[in-house]
Design a protein around this motif. Structure first.
Motif, short mmCIF file in Angstrom:
data_model
loop_
_atom_site.label_atom_id
_atom_site.label_comp_id
_atom_site.label_asym_id
_atom_site.label_seq_id
_atom_site.Cartn_x
_atom_site.Cartn_y
_atom_site.Cartn_z
N ASN A 1 -4.88 -2.61 -8.05
CA ASN A 1 -5.09 -2.12 -6.68
C ASN A 1 -4.67 -0.78 -6.42
O ASN A 1 -4.99 -0.27 -5.02
CB ASN A 1 -4.87 -2.96 -5.77
CG ASN A 1 -3.32 -3.30 -5.59
OD1 ASN A 1 -2.48 -3.03 -6.48
ND2 ASN A 1 -2.74 -3.93 -4.53
N VAL A 2 -4.12 0.12 -7.06
CA VAL A 2 -3.52 1.48 -6.76
C VAL A 2 -4.05 2.26 -7.90
O VAL A 2 -3.73 2.01 -9.04
CB VAL A 2 -2.00 1.35 -6.78
CG1 VAL A 2 -1.60 2.94 -6.61
CG2 VAL A 2 -1.59 0.43 -5.76
N LEU A 3 -4.48 3.50 -7.65
CA LEU A 3 -4.84 4.58 -8.69
C LEU A 3 -4.29 5.77 -8.17
O LEU A 3 -4.51 6.35 -7.12
CB LEU A 3 -6.52 4.71 -8.64
CG LEU A 3 -7.27 5.45 -9.72
CD1 LEU A 3 -7.33 4.57 -10.99
CD2 LEU A 3 -8.35 6.09 -9.36
N ALA A 4 -3.71 6.39 -9.34
CA ALA A 4 -2.98 7.75 -8.99
C ALA A 4 -3.36 8.61 -10.00
O ALA A 4 -2.91 8.25 -11.29
CB ALA A 4 -1.54 7.36 -8.72
N THR A 5 -3.44 9.80 -9.85
CA THR A 5 -4.05 10.99 -10.97
C THR A 5 -3.01 12.07 -10.70
O THR A 5 -2.67 12.51 -9.54
CB THR A 5 -5.25 11.58 -10.86
OG1 THR A 5 -6.04 10.51 -11.06
CG2 THR A 5 -5.56 12.42 -11.72
#
Length: 333
Positions: free
Chosen positions: A272-276
């Motif tokens: 449930n977390v997306l980080a680029t």
């Protein structure tokens, strides 16, 4: 690239439509010099400025991240074809693994986004699978990333109060003139008021009022982007992670403050977390993940998606070296 080029791009990240005469004293050169430098940077595809959706778009429209699988021989061909679709605003080729392409997709409603994914994207030749992650909150994006080329005095002069998030209020309804202005500025965010007025058949005063309404409400923001040749951060990695729901809203305070951060979002799905992040080399990926684990013990990293080439970024088409070669304007409004 010269130090002046880097400083100019950083200044435009903070004040994208500032007059050259306003920036010249801060950068220690003439306005003519800045205009010439910017013209060269844009002509060579090293930097560009455009309008993009702001926070109000995320609250009232739909943003998703789509992972696409395809046959190995179809990767380049499929990426080029997907880049021609206006809904797919960013298209990235990734290292073989959980996906072959990573897309940012914008649409006016969840239903419209679902139709795009299932009725257009999934049916393209060569596609073997799609996974759609709807963004439920967008905590950080490319409009907030900074190059880091200005000193403290220059930063203070450009942004005396410091950049802060604001509540833009109710999202405005858009008419044909608003959309025409956004379409032009998606191609070139530094078009002047007089030129915009001429192209849309209205007055400069009307254009000024419309742009103020769109930006003050946070429906749109201006963003200065650049090639990896300028950023010296050629490795893009997207981490997918899982955290307890009670912790998700607080994670961005750590994830989004790291200087390499380009994106932090809460998304649907078990991860449930997306980080680029943009990094200097592959070795930094492990270091970043280790640091994240130490500072955020409740976050479990479930996947690492390494980008090998950006084909399209927020509507701008890029070559193999990351230089802009053209525009496929975004029209999510």
């Amino acid at each position: 690239m010269s130090e002046l080029d880097l400083a100019l791009v950083h200044a435009l990240q903070i004040r994208p439509r500032a007059a050259w005469s306003d920036l010249a004293p801060l950068l220690g050169v003439t306005a003519v010099t800045l205009a010439r430098r910017w013209e060269r940077l844009t002509r060579e595809g090293l930097a560009w400025l455009s309008v993009v959706p702001g926070p109000a778009f995320t609250r009232t429209r739909c943003t998703a991240f789509v992972l696409v699988g395809c046959a190995p021989a179809e990767r380049e061909r499929l990426a080029a074809r997907v880049a021609g679709l206006t809904e797919a605003v960013t298209v990235e080729l990734t290292a073989p693994g959980s996906a072959d392409l990573l897309l940012d997709v914008l649409a006016p409603t969840p239903a419209a986004l679902h139709r795009f994914v299932t009725e257009r994207l999934a049916l393209l030749p060569g596609v073997t699978g799609v996974e759609c992650l709807f963004a439920t909150s967008l905590y950080a994006d490319g409009t907030r990333w900074r190059l880091g080329s200005l000193d403290a005095a220059q930063l203070s002069a450009l942004d005396p109060a410091g950049s802060r998030e604001r509540d833009g209020g109710a999202a405005p309804s858009l008419d044909a003139l608003d959309r025409a202005l956004l379409d032009l500025l998606a191609r070139d965010g530094r078009l002047g008021l007089a030129e915009l007025a001429q192209l849309t058949g209205t007055s400069a005063a009307t254009v000024r009022r419309r742009l103020h309404r769109l930006t003050a409400s946070d429906m749109a923001r201006f963003r200065c982007d650049l090639s990896p040749a300028l950023s010296a951060l050629p490795v893009a990695v997207t981490f997918r992670g899982r955290a307890p729901a009670r912790d998700v809203n607080g994670l961005h305070r750590t994830l989004g403050t790291l200087p390499e951060c380009r994106l932090v979002a809460a998304v649907t799905g078990t991860a449930n977390v997306l980080a680029t992040y943009w990094m200097r080399d592959l070795g930094a990926v492990q270091h970043r993940e280790t640091a994240m684990g130490a500072r955020l013990p409740s976050l479990e990293i479930t996947d690492r998606i390494v980008g090998v080439r950006t084909v399209k970024r927020m509507g701008h088409l890029l070559d193999a070296a990351g230089r802009r070669t053209g525009t496929c304007p975004i029209r999510p409004w």
